[in-house]
Design an enzyme around this catalytic site. Structure first.
Site, PDB file in Angstrom:
ATOM      1  CB  CYS A  25      -0.891  -0.025   1.250  1.00 15.69           C
ATOM      2  SG  CYS A  25      -1.982   1.388   1.309  1.00 15.69           S
ATOM      3  N   GLY A  26       0.833   2.017  -1.062  1.00 14.66           N
ATOM      4  CA  GLY A  26       1.736   3.151  -1.218  1.00 14.66           C
ATOM      5  C   GLY A  26       1.457   4.261  -0.214  1.00 14.66           C
ATOM      6  CG  HIS A  27      -2.500   5.560   1.635  1.00 18.64           C
ATOM      7  ND1 HIS A  27      -3.187   4.394   1.311  1.00 18.64           N
ATOM      8  CD2 HIS A  27      -2.824   5.826   2.932  1.00 18.64           C
ATOM      9  CE1 HIS A  27      -3.896   4.007   2.354  1.00 18.64           C
ATOM     10  NE2 HIS A  27      -3.698   4.848   3.344  1.00 18.64           N
TER      11      HIS A  27
ATOM     12  CB  CYS B 275      -4.102   4.904  -5.470  1.00 20.35           C
ATOM     13  SG  CYS B 275      -4.020   3.131  -5.128  1.00 20.35           S
TER      14      CYS B 275
ATOM     15  CB  THR C  22      -0.380   0.025  -5.357  1.00 19.49           C
ATOM     16  OG1 THR C  22      -1.696   0.290  -4.843  1.00 19.49           O
ATOM     17  CG2 THR C  22       0.513  -0.411  -4.215  1.00 19.49           C
TER      18      THR C  22
HETATM   19  O1  PYC Z   1      -1.809   3.927  -1.878  1.00 17.38           O
HETATM   20  O2  PYC Z   1      -1.356   1.960  -2.723  1.00 17.38           O
HETATM   21  C1  PYC Z   1      -2.090   2.731  -2.139  1.00 17.38           C
HETATM   22  C2  PYC Z   1      -3.424   2.251  -1.715  1.00 17.38           C
HETATM   23  C3  PYC Z   1      -3.986   1.032  -1.960  1.00 17.38           C
HETATM   24  C4  PYC Z   1      -5.238   1.040  -1.347  1.00 17.38           C
HETATM   25  C5  PYC Z   1      -5.407   2.256  -0.741  1.00 17.38           C
HETATM   26  N1  PYC Z   1      -4.291   2.984  -0.973  1.00 17.38           N
END
Ligand code: PYC
Length: 337
Positions: free
Chosen positions: A103-105, A251, A253
């Site tokens: 999960c990037g965030h 997001c 990813t």
């Molecule tokens: O930032 O990768 C992300 C992510 C995935 C689901 C919610 N945020």
């Protein structure tokens, strides 16, 4: 069955449980980092420990994410002792629908949390996740850059018939999670249009699943990404996460999956900056390096997380929603009126 009843009784008869968490948001998307009191997952890679979490301790996920302590948009991050002492931490991400490989965030939220707790200082560090080891850099002014897992476009211009909506064309790409990216959706990518965007993305996800359209190795495509132009960034997106919640951030990813597609289409060169805007107007700055094997890229995502609270979650015995609404004890609830 007997084992299930035993564990259920243990949970009900148990003592008060306290779980310490620190909450943050990254570009608007919340992350709840579990600092203490979470399940003990033992040794092994984060992928192995994620499976142990899922099989034996899913009630912790439900207690931390579901109402009344959480909500659908929240992503949890359980800090674990890393396998490699050179890593700052191991981390397992989870949400209202289950578990995330990456999960990037969330990784940016974990970095801000570790920084707030003085467990890291500005500079480079690494995190172990179920999807692999993530190299990160905490910048002096509060931003974090993560070098995400190697990302790639798996299939281009896949057509799917979505009942009531016709044939929709999109790319399937991996950015640490599986994404279906659609440019021709005919919808306004605006905050005020969230119900229509959510309904479209749900129908699309359902159509992909029912037609057996998957990522590599039959893996479910559980993130839908609708893309379009932005007035202030390179592009804007709307991302539907597993479940019904949309990503408030651009997001990490999903931006990685987008970079992989831009690379595959020859539309963005290595090192060139791509500014990805979310549906709420927040932004990540992104670029990529060429990775192995051919066709793969290493996304570098930069964003900022802000701490919103530190709290102790209390799970009292006798609380019918101690493990969350729709959690394991929910069926026991007898209204008292
Ligand atoms: O930032 O990768 C992300 C992510 C995935 C689901 C919610 N945020």
């Amino acid at each position: 069955m007997l084992a299930y009843v035993y564990f259920r009784n243990m949970r009900q008869a148990g003592h008060e449980i306290r779980i310490t968490v620190m909450d943050s948001h990254t570009a608007g998307e919340p992350t709840r980092v579990v600092l203490a009191g979470g399940p003990e997952l033992g040794a092994g890679s984060m992928a192995v420990r994620k499976e142990r979490f899922r099989r034996q301790f899913d009630h912790y996920r439900q207690a931390l994410i579901h109402e009344p302590r959480g909500h659908d948009a929240l992503v949890g991050a359980l800090l674990c002792p890393p396998e490699d002492p050179a890593s700052a931490a191991g981390v397992i991400f989870f949400n209202n629908a289950g578990y995330l490989g990456m999960c990037g965030h969330g990784a940016i939220g974990v970095a801000a949390t570790l920084h707030a707790l003085k467990r890291i200082s500005p500079g480079k560090f690494q995190l172990e996740t179920p999807a692999g080891v993530i190299q990160c850099e905490q910048h002096a002014h509060g931003e974090t850059t993560i070098a995400n897992v190697a990302s790639y476009r798996y299939r281009q211009a896949v057509k799917v018939t979505v009942p009531g909506r016709g044939v929709i064309t999109g790319d399937i790409a991996w950015g640490g999670n599986w994404f279906f990216l659609v440019e021709e959706h005919g919808l306004k990518l605006e905050f005020g249009n969230l119900p229509a965007l959510t309904a479209f993305a749900c129908d699309l996800r359902q159509a992909l699943a029912s037609r057996g359209i998957t990522g590599a190795n039959g893996e479910e495509i559980d993130h839908m990404e609708l893309t379009g132009p932005s007035r202030t960034a390179s592009a804007r997106n709307f991302v539907l996460c597993p479940g019904l919640a949309y990503d408030r951030s651009p997001c990490g990813t999903g931006t990685s999956a987008k970079l992989a597609c831009l690379h595959a289409d020859g539309k963005l060169k290595p090192g060139e900056i791509w500014r990805q805007e979310s549906i709420i107007g927040s932004q990540f700055s992104a670029r990529y390096e060429i990775a192995d094997p051919p066709g793969y890229v290493r996304p570098l995502i930069t964003g900022t997380a802000h701490i919103t609270s530190q709290a102790e979650m209390i799970l009292q015995p006798g609380d019918p929603f101690r493990w969350g609404i729709a959690g394991p004890d929910h069926g026991q609830f007898q209204p008292n009126f």
